[in-house]
Design an enzyme around this catalytic site. Structure first.
Site, short mmCIF file in Angstrom:
data_model
loop_
_atom_site.label_atom_id
_atom_site.label_comp_id
_atom_site.label_asym_id
_atom_site.label_seq_id
_atom_site.Cartn_x
_atom_site.Cartn_y
_atom_site.Cartn_z
N HIS A 10 0.93 -1.27 -0.07
CA HIS A 10 0.00 0.10 0.04
C HIS A 10 0.86 1.32 0.15
O HIS A 10 0.45 2.07 -0.23
CB HIS A 10 -1.13 0.03 1.21
CG HIS A 10 -2.23 0.47 0.92
ND1 HIS A 10 -2.36 1.31 -0.12
CD2 HIS A 10 -3.59 0.40 1.52
CE1 HIS A 10 -3.69 1.97 -0.21
NE2 HIS A 10 -4.32 1.14 0.95
N ARG A 11 2.07 1.10 0.34
CA ARG A 11 3.05 2.26 0.07
C ARG A 11 3.30 2.53 -1.35
O ARG A 11 3.46 3.80 -1.75
CB ARG A 11 4.28 2.05 0.58
CG ARG A 11 4.20 1.76 1.92
CD ARG A 11 5.77 1.23 2.41
NE ARG A 11 6.27 0.05 1.89
CZ ARG A 11 7.38 -0.58 1.99
NH1 ARG A 11 8.47 -0.01 2.79
NH2 ARG A 11 8.10 -1.60 1.44
#
Length: 468
Positions: free
Chosen positions: A439-440
């Protein structure tokens, strides 16, 4: 250089990967007395990444195997010596006589004197220093009896007032120190048998063993792996299995990935009936003759097309530089379950391959993995991965990212299920896909687009043509 030193060549355990510190000897293909030629494979070893066959770099006759099968050896340790000038003098006859003689203190002292006389500045891989009276039994005595001799030497040194230095500064590599810590062993109490007084893994295991070592073992003829734990008695309630090799590396990688990259997993259930029909058609296509054609092939192609349409998903996170690295190539990883554990080799530049080329690459990857011959290079620099849990009858899962990658696609079992098709409930081939992503790097919108594109292609495989 003496005649003996000119005759014998010693082959060290090489670093067969990038920065690996040790490898386990799985199998010896030669024994002392066997003739070998330059490039001949003499043993198979397993690193933390793969099983690799090691060729010998010169001609001659095998003089000594330093370790038995099943032994974990540090990179740089000598594993085999070869007589490159057999029949040229007395040393071989003397070695044979020594091998036939019982183990006695004077012989052991001579062996120790030989090691003391060896040059200190050894080459990184190949060494040719002399062994005055070597034999195939000298190394076994070092493995089994040297600790006892060293202990006796320590007692003598203590009487002479020189026992403190070795205890105060035990020498050991970081992996060995960690092993000692895990086993609760004080390195200061371990008798070293490695070169220059270095403590090895075997030394730590010996210190942790509840029983003393029995009579010396001839490792040159040993054919069974050295046990690293006690044999469990009949009816035991527990069995302990040492964690090493591929399984150890996989465990470390998965823990690092799970607690470093924030994982998000999304799911979609899709009708893949048309894809299954296309698979059957491709099996009869002359351009695919001799190639392995299965649903995984089209799923891999669908993912590659989805990445082409959404290139930002193919990236990595550089923590040190605080940068997102976009990859303009796709090294497609395929998770493979092998007898030695889970490995993830990848197809280099998969984005540039045609369907027949991708099929050939998948076939080679699978067969190589099953044979345990996957090279470390084949498992490096992956960008995205597919894991097919459906082959085990599992509907889906929440896969953990391969370290350094941005996404992994899990493919569930393809089953005949009731499905609404053209307004009617019909039996259709259905599967569930799961996409985990970092999700980064990948937000919900991007991850959803990638998964939706893969599903749309598998539902209507003609999109492979229109979207490619």
């Amino acid at each position: 250089m003496t005649e003996t030193s000119a005759r014998f060549r010693e082959f060290k355990m090489p670093d067969v990967g990038e920065g690996l510190t040790e490898a386990e000897i799985l199998k010896w293909y030669v024994q002392p007395g066997d003739t070998v030629t330059d490039g001949q494979v003499v043993c198979e070893v397993e690193t933390a990444k793969a099983a690799v066959e090691l060729p010998i770099p010169y001609d001659g006759v095998v003089h000594e195997l330093r370790f038995p099968e099943g032994t974990t050896v540090d990179v740089g340790e000598v594993i085999i010596s070869v007589d490159v000038a057999p029949g040229s003098g007395e040393p071989v006859a003397e070695a044979a006589a020594e091998a036939a003689a019982p183990v006695q203190a004077p012989v052991t002292e001579a062996a120790e004197a030989d090691e003391d006389a060896a040059p200190k500045g050894r080459q990184p891989v190949l060494v040719g220093y002399g062994v005055a009276e070597s034999s195939t039994k000298r190394r076994p005595r070092k493995v089994t009896s040297v600790p006892e001799q060293a202990a006796a030497a320590a007692v003598q040194a203590e009487l002479n007032g020189h026992a403190a230095p070795p205890v105060a500064k035990p020498l050991a590599k970081p992996p060995v120190r960690k092993l000692a810590k895990d086993l609760g062993i004080d390195l200061a109490t371990v008798v070293p048998t490695g070169p220059d007084g270095i403590i090895t893994r075997a030394d730590v295991h010996a210190a942790a063993a509840p029983a003393p070592v029995a009579e010396p073992v001839d490792v040159s003829r040993e054919t069974t792996p050295v046990p690293t734990a006690e044999v469990q008695p009949a009816g035991a309630r527990e069995t302990r299995i040492p964690v090493k090799g591929v399984r150890k590396a996989t465990a470390a990688a998965m823990v690092g990935s799970a607690f470093t990259a924030p994982h998000v997993t999304e799911f979609v259930t899709v009708d893949v009936t048309r894809t299954m029909k296309l698979v059957e058609e491709l099996k009869g296509d002359k351009e695919m003759a001799g190639l392995r054609v299965n649903p995984l092939l089209l799923i891999a192609k669908a993912l590659l097309v989805a990445i082409k349409r959404n290139p930002d998903v193919n990236a990595s996170w550089d923590e040190a530089a605080q940068e997102i690295v976009l990859k303009h190539y796709v090294n497609l990883g395929i998770a493979a379950a092998t007898p030695r554990g889970l490995i993830v080799p990848n197809i280099k530049d998969a984005h540039d391959k045609t369907l027949p080329q991708l099929a050939a690459a998948l076939g080679d990857l699978v067969s190589t993995a099953r044979e345990g011959k996957t090279s470390p290079a084949a498992m490096q620099n992956g960008t995205v991965t597919i894991t097919n849990v459906g082959v085990f009858g599992v509907d889906t899962g929440t896969p953990i990212l391969n370290p350094g990658e941005s996404a992994i696609l899990a493919v569930g079992a393809i089953k005949l299920q009731p499905w609404v098709h053209k307004g009617k409930v019909k039996p259709r081939q259905v599967t569930t896909l799961a996409l985990s992503f970092d999700h980064r790097l990948v937000d919900g919108e991007l991850g959803s687009k990638v998964l939706a594109d893969v599903a749309a292609i598998l539902e209507q495989p003609k999109r492979l043509i229109t979207w490619a």
